[in-house]
Scaffold this motif. Sequence first.
Motif, PDB file in Angstrom:
ATOM      1  N   LEU A  18     -24.180 -28.456  -0.488  1.00  0.00           N
ATOM      2  CA  LEU A  18     -24.510 -27.066  -0.964  1.00  0.00           C
ATOM      3  C   LEU A  18     -24.176 -27.562  -2.418  1.00  0.00           C
ATOM      4  O   LEU A  18     -23.362 -28.368  -2.926  1.00  0.00           O
ATOM      5  CB  LEU A  18     -23.765 -26.075  -0.565  1.00  0.00           C
ATOM      6  N   ARG A  19     -25.026 -26.621  -3.351  1.00  0.00           N
ATOM      7  CA  ARG A  19     -24.630 -26.701  -4.836  1.00  0.00           C
ATOM      8  C   ARG A  19     -24.384 -24.975  -5.195  1.00  0.00           C
ATOM      9  O   ARG A  19     -25.076 -24.137  -5.182  1.00  0.00           O
ATOM     10  CB  ARG A  19     -25.749 -26.901  -5.525  1.00  0.00           C
ATOM     11  N   LEU A  20     -23.043 -24.718  -5.619  1.00  0.00           N
ATOM     12  CA  LEU A  20     -22.825 -23.529  -6.278  1.00  0.00           C
ATOM     13  C   LEU A  20     -22.936 -23.523  -7.713  1.00  0.00           C
ATOM     14  O   LEU A  20     -22.895 -24.534  -8.405  1.00  0.00           O
ATOM     15  CB  LEU A  20     -21.253 -23.414  -6.095  1.00  0.00           C
ATOM     16  N   SER A  21     -23.150 -22.398  -8.226  1.00  0.00           N
ATOM     17  CA  SER A  21     -23.263 -22.074  -9.377  1.00  0.00           C
ATOM     18  C   SER A  21     -22.525 -20.997 -10.014  1.00  0.00           C
ATOM     19  O   SER A  21     -22.621 -19.754  -9.332  1.00  0.00           O
ATOM     20  CB  SER A  21     -25.024 -22.060  -9.869  1.00  0.00           C
ATOM     21  N   CYS A  22     -22.434 -20.842 -11.311  1.00  0.00           N
ATOM     22  CA  CYS A  22     -21.523 -19.953 -12.001  1.00  0.00           C
ATOM     23  C   CYS A  22     -22.063 -19.826 -13.511  1.00  0.00           C
ATOM     24  O   CYS A  22     -21.899 -20.668 -14.085  1.00  0.00           O
ATOM     25  CB  CYS A  22     -20.224 -20.091 -11.826  1.00  0.00           C
ATOM     26  N   ALA A  23     -22.531 -18.510 -13.943  1.00  0.00           N
ATOM     27  CA  ALA A  23     -22.981 -18.319 -15.089  1.00  0.00           C
ATOM     28  C   ALA A  23     -22.051 -17.448 -15.783  1.00  0.00           C
ATOM     29  O   ALA A  23     -21.900 -16.281 -15.104  1.00  0.00           O
ATOM     30  CB  ALA A  23     -24.542 -18.333 -15.194  1.00  0.00           C
ATOM     31  N   ALA A  24     -21.677 -17.597 -17.193  1.00  0.00           N
ATOM     32  CA  ALA A  24     -20.748 -16.645 -17.739  1.00  0.00           C
ATOM     33  C   ALA A  24     -21.507 -16.099 -18.904  1.00  0.00           C
ATOM     34  O   ALA A  24     -22.474 -16.787 -19.514  1.00  0.00           O
ATOM     35  CB  ALA A  24     -19.436 -17.434 -18.440  1.00  0.00           C
ATOM     36  N   SER A  25     -21.553 -14.754 -18.982  1.00  0.00           N
ATOM     37  CA  SER A  25     -22.031 -14.167 -20.085  1.00  0.00           C
ATOM     38  C   SER A  25     -21.164 -13.048 -20.651  1.00  0.00           C
ATOM     39  O   SER A  25     -20.119 -12.516 -20.125  1.00  0.00           O
ATOM     40  CB  SER A  25     -23.498 -13.443 -19.704  1.00  0.00           C
ATOM     41  N   GLY A  26     -21.650 -12.560 -21.908  1.00  0.00           N
ATOM     42  CA  GLY A  26     -20.693 -11.521 -22.555  1.00  0.00           C
ATOM     43  C   GLY A  26     -19.881 -12.096 -23.926  1.00  0.00           C
ATOM     44  O   GLY A  26     -20.585 -12.909 -24.607  1.00  0.00           O
ATOM     45  N   SER A  27     -18.617 -11.786 -24.105  1.00  0.00           N
ATOM     46  CA  SER A  27     -17.956 -12.027 -25.292  1.00  0.00           C
ATOM     47  C   SER A  27     -17.403 -13.552 -25.315  1.00  0.00           C
ATOM     48  O   SER A  27     -16.434 -13.406 -24.854  1.00  0.00           O
ATOM     49  CB  SER A  27     -16.941 -11.132 -25.700  1.00  0.00           C
ATOM     50  N   ILE A  28     -18.137 -14.287 -25.702  1.00  0.00           N
ATOM     51  CA  ILE A  28     -17.832 -15.810 -25.679  1.00  0.00           C
ATOM     52  C   ILE A  28     -17.863 -16.427 -26.828  1.00  0.00           C
ATOM     53  O   ILE A  28     -18.809 -16.794 -27.498  1.00  0.00           O
ATOM     54  CB  ILE A  28     -18.595 -16.604 -24.518  1.00  0.00           C
ATOM     55  N   PHE A  29     -16.534 -16.890 -27.412  1.00  0.00           N
ATOM     56  CA  PHE A  29     -16.598 -17.783 -28.554  1.00  0.00           C
ATOM     57  C   PHE A  29     -16.646 -19.150 -28.143  1.00  0.00           C
ATOM     58  O   PHE A  29     -17.423 -20.267 -28.638  1.00  0.00           O
ATOM     59  CB  PHE A  29     -15.626 -17.440 -29.579  1.00  0.00           C
ATOM     60  N   ASN A  30     -15.770 -19.291 -27.085  1.00  0.00           N
ATOM     61  CA  ASN A  30     -15.506 -20.787 -26.542  1.00  0.00           C
ATOM     62  C   ASN A  30     -15.118 -20.791 -25.156  1.00  0.00           C
ATOM     63  O   ASN A  30     -14.149 -20.185 -24.865  1.00  0.00           O
ATOM     64  CB  ASN A  30     -14.630 -21.786 -27.440  1.00  0.00           C
ATOM     65  N   ASN A 101     -12.496 -15.518 -26.401  1.00  0.00           N
ATOM     66  CA  ASN A 101     -13.452 -14.487 -26.740  1.00  0.00           C
ATOM     67  C   ASN A 101     -14.064 -14.338 -27.968  1.00  0.00           C
ATOM     68  O   ASN A 101     -15.257 -14.195 -28.668  1.00  0.00           O
ATOM     69  CB  ASN A 101     -13.016 -13.191 -26.423  1.00  0.00           C
ATOM     70  N   ILE A 102     -13.172 -14.474 -29.352  1.00  0.00           N
ATOM     71  CA  ILE A 102     -13.648 -14.598 -30.720  1.00  0.00           C
ATOM     72  C   ILE A 102     -12.751 -15.839 -31.328  1.00  0.00           C
ATOM     73  O   ILE A 102     -11.905 -16.217 -30.691  1.00  0.00           O
ATOM     74  CB  ILE A 102     -12.964 -13.198 -31.416  1.00  0.00           C
ATOM     75  N   LYS A 103     -13.420 -16.150 -32.313  1.00  0.00           N
ATOM     76  CA  LYS A 103     -12.662 -17.257 -33.063  1.00  0.00           C
ATOM     77  C   LYS A 103     -10.987 -17.023 -33.384  1.00  0.00           C
ATOM     78  O   LYS A 103     -10.924 -16.158 -34.275  1.00  0.00           O
ATOM     79  CB  LYS A 103     -13.229 -17.739 -34.339  1.00  0.00           C
ATOM     80  N   GLY A 104     -10.293 -18.050 -32.980  1.00  0.00           N
ATOM     81  CA  GLY A 104      -8.802 -17.870 -33.285  1.00  0.00           C
ATOM     82  C   GLY A 104      -8.182 -16.749 -32.354  1.00  0.00           C
ATOM     83  O   GLY A 104      -6.926 -16.516 -32.477  1.00  0.00           O
ATOM     84  N   GLY A 105      -8.851 -16.344 -31.499  1.00  0.00           N
ATOM     85  CA  GLY A 105      -8.497 -15.415 -30.759  1.00  0.00           C
ATOM     86  C   GLY A 105      -7.650 -16.034 -29.384  1.00  0.00           C
ATOM     87  O   GLY A 105      -7.697 -17.286 -29.104  1.00  0.00           O
ATOM     88  N   SER A 106      -6.862 -15.135 -28.335  1.00  0.00           N
ATOM     89  CA  SER A 106      -6.279 -16.010 -27.462  1.00  0.00           C
ATOM     90  C   SER A 106      -6.976 -16.111 -26.407  1.00  0.00           C
ATOM     91  O   SER A 106      -8.028 -15.597 -26.217  1.00  0.00           O
ATOM     92  CB  SER A 106      -5.108 -15.005 -27.079  1.00  0.00           C
ATOM     93  N   ASN A 107      -6.698 -16.935 -25.485  1.00  0.00           N
ATOM     94  CA  ASN A 107      -7.599 -17.434 -24.244  1.00  0.00           C
ATOM     95  C   ASN A 107      -7.187 -16.245 -23.249  1.00  0.00           C
ATOM     96  O   ASN A 107      -6.356 -15.819 -23.025  1.00  0.00           O
ATOM     97  CB  ASN A 107      -6.848 -18.647 -23.688  1.00  0.00           C
ATOM     98  N   ARG A 108      -8.426 -16.065 -22.574  1.00  0.00           N
ATOM     99  CA  ARG A 108      -8.401 -15.066 -21.380  1.00  0.00           C
ATOM    100  C   ARG A 108      -8.992 -15.839 -20.105  1.00  0.00           C
ATOM    101  O   ARG A 108      -9.806 -16.450 -20.250  1.00  0.00           O
ATOM    102  CB  ARG A 108      -9.028 -13.766 -21.731  1.00  0.00           C
TER     103      ARG A 108
END
Length: 121
Positions: A18-30, A101-108
């Motif tokens: 099987l092949r699982l896929s996951c796509a992220a969208s929204g407020s993403i800087f890195n 989420n934003i440059k220099g922001g914390s990781n979530r």
Amino acid sequence: QVQLVESGGDLVQAGGSLRLSCAASGSIFNINVMGWYRQGPGKQRELVASTTDYGYTHYADSVQGRFTITEDKANNAVYLQMNSLKSEDTGVYYCYVVIENIKGGSNRSYWGQGTQVTVSS
């Protein structure tokens, strides 16, 4: 806000793939980390595989050599190719990401809704 959409879970016979896929969208800087966890019946959630933005990958001993995690940075997506599946691979598989989420922001961290993988013996 970040959304994760998973797909690919299914019922498969032992030895199948099987092949699982996951796509992220929204407020993403890195995206710093992308990975997959699973939770089998009556078991705790466990890390299956992960990959970091500097190329480090990690696999659980139980899936080493059978599963492969890959990342599509351009599309903020992560995939889990699962080969030689065993009944003990049965469970709900969750996509997991750590995002700046934003440059220099914390990781979530964020979790997908889960996709069911059932391996019949």
